[in-house]
Design a protein around this motif. Sequence first.
Motif, PDB file in Angstrom:
ATOM      1  N   UNK A  11     -44.420  -4.033  -7.666  1.00 45.10           N
ATOM      2  CA  UNK A  11     -45.868  -4.230  -7.673  1.00 45.10           C
ATOM      3  C   UNK A  11     -46.350  -4.641  -9.054  1.00 45.10           C
ATOM      4  N   UNK A  12     -45.399  -4.896  -9.954  1.00 47.67           N
ATOM      5  CA  UNK A  12     -45.755  -5.285 -11.315  1.00 47.67           C
ATOM      6  C   UNK A  12     -45.771  -4.092 -12.253  1.00 47.67           C
ATOM      7  N   UNK A  13     -46.267  -4.342 -13.436  1.00 47.34           N
ATOM      8  CA  UNK A  13     -46.275  -3.294 -14.463  1.00 47.34           C
ATOM      9  C   UNK A  13     -47.671  -2.728 -14.649  1.00 47.34           C
ATOM     10  N   UNK A  14     -47.698  -1.466 -15.041  1.00 46.59           N
ATOM     11  CA  UNK A  14     -48.951  -0.771 -15.297  1.00 46.59           C
ATOM     12  C   UNK A  14     -48.746   0.193 -16.457  1.00 46.59           C
ATOM     13  N   UNK A  15     -49.822   0.648 -17.031  1.00 42.55           N
ATOM     14  CA  UNK A  15     -49.756   1.666 -18.078  1.00 42.55           C
ATOM     15  C   UNK A  15     -49.939   3.024 -17.409  1.00 42.55           C
ATOM     16  N   UNK A  16     -48.942   3.883 -17.553  1.00 42.73           N
ATOM     17  CA  UNK A  16     -48.984   5.199 -16.916  1.00 42.73           C
ATOM     18  C   UNK A  16     -47.990   6.111 -17.626  1.00 42.73           C
ATOM     19  N   UNK A  17     -47.865   7.328 -17.143  1.00 49.64           N
ATOM     20  CA  UNK A  17     -46.904   8.272 -17.715  1.00 49.64           C
ATOM     21  C   UNK A  17     -45.518   7.649 -17.688  1.00 49.64           C
ATOM     22  N   UNK A  18     -44.850   7.637 -18.822  1.00 47.49           N
ATOM     23  CA  UNK A  18     -43.533   7.002 -18.891  1.00 47.49           C
ATOM     24  C   UNK A  18     -42.530   7.694 -17.973  1.00 47.49           C
ATOM     25  N   UNK A  19     -42.721   8.994 -17.741  1.00 43.65           N
ATOM     26  CA  UNK A  19     -41.795   9.717 -16.873  1.00 43.65           C
ATOM     27  C   UNK A  19     -41.861   9.233 -15.428  1.00 43.65           C
TER      28      UNK A  19
END
Length: 185
Positions: A11-19
Amino acid sequence: IEMFDQSGKSLGKTTDHISLSYAYGDGKDQSCRLTKEAVSNLFYQIPIEGYCAISMDGLPTLLETVGTVEVEISDISLQSVEPSWKAGSTVTLTPENIEMFVRYRDTKTGQSALDRLSRQQVFLEAWGAKMKEAYRADESVVTTLYEQMQPYLVTNMGTDQFLKLAERASTIASVNMTVPGEGKE
């Protein structure tokens, strides 16, 4: 991090918790590769050669390699599940309570994952100090640990790489596992 739908389509990339990058994988090598990529991206494409993930089921074995580990409780985040674990108290971690110490968080409390991360850092420092002692007494403890942890490991590293890392780790005072930043909800 890269997100995927239930069928595995990106679904592409997003900014979120790296875990969460690990959670989008298969819980094994794919999860490790996704996390490796996310960490590399966070640090401006720094190359990361190896990865190692340990399942929670392996914590008792990890602990048994060095014997008991004592830690100081720094906050009250565990007191509701274990009343004797009050801020300032010293606790002996055992195969029976290690998972609660490193895993528990109150999901009703905002940013409780940071308390958990702090406890994980405390555990790793205390375990690391005991492992250094064991390594200095007998370097084969690394090979033994690697072999005993096999059922609980997902890694692309061999015993030789673990030995090199253990040698390096035995000379390091401590490691900061956190990246400076601000928690947001």
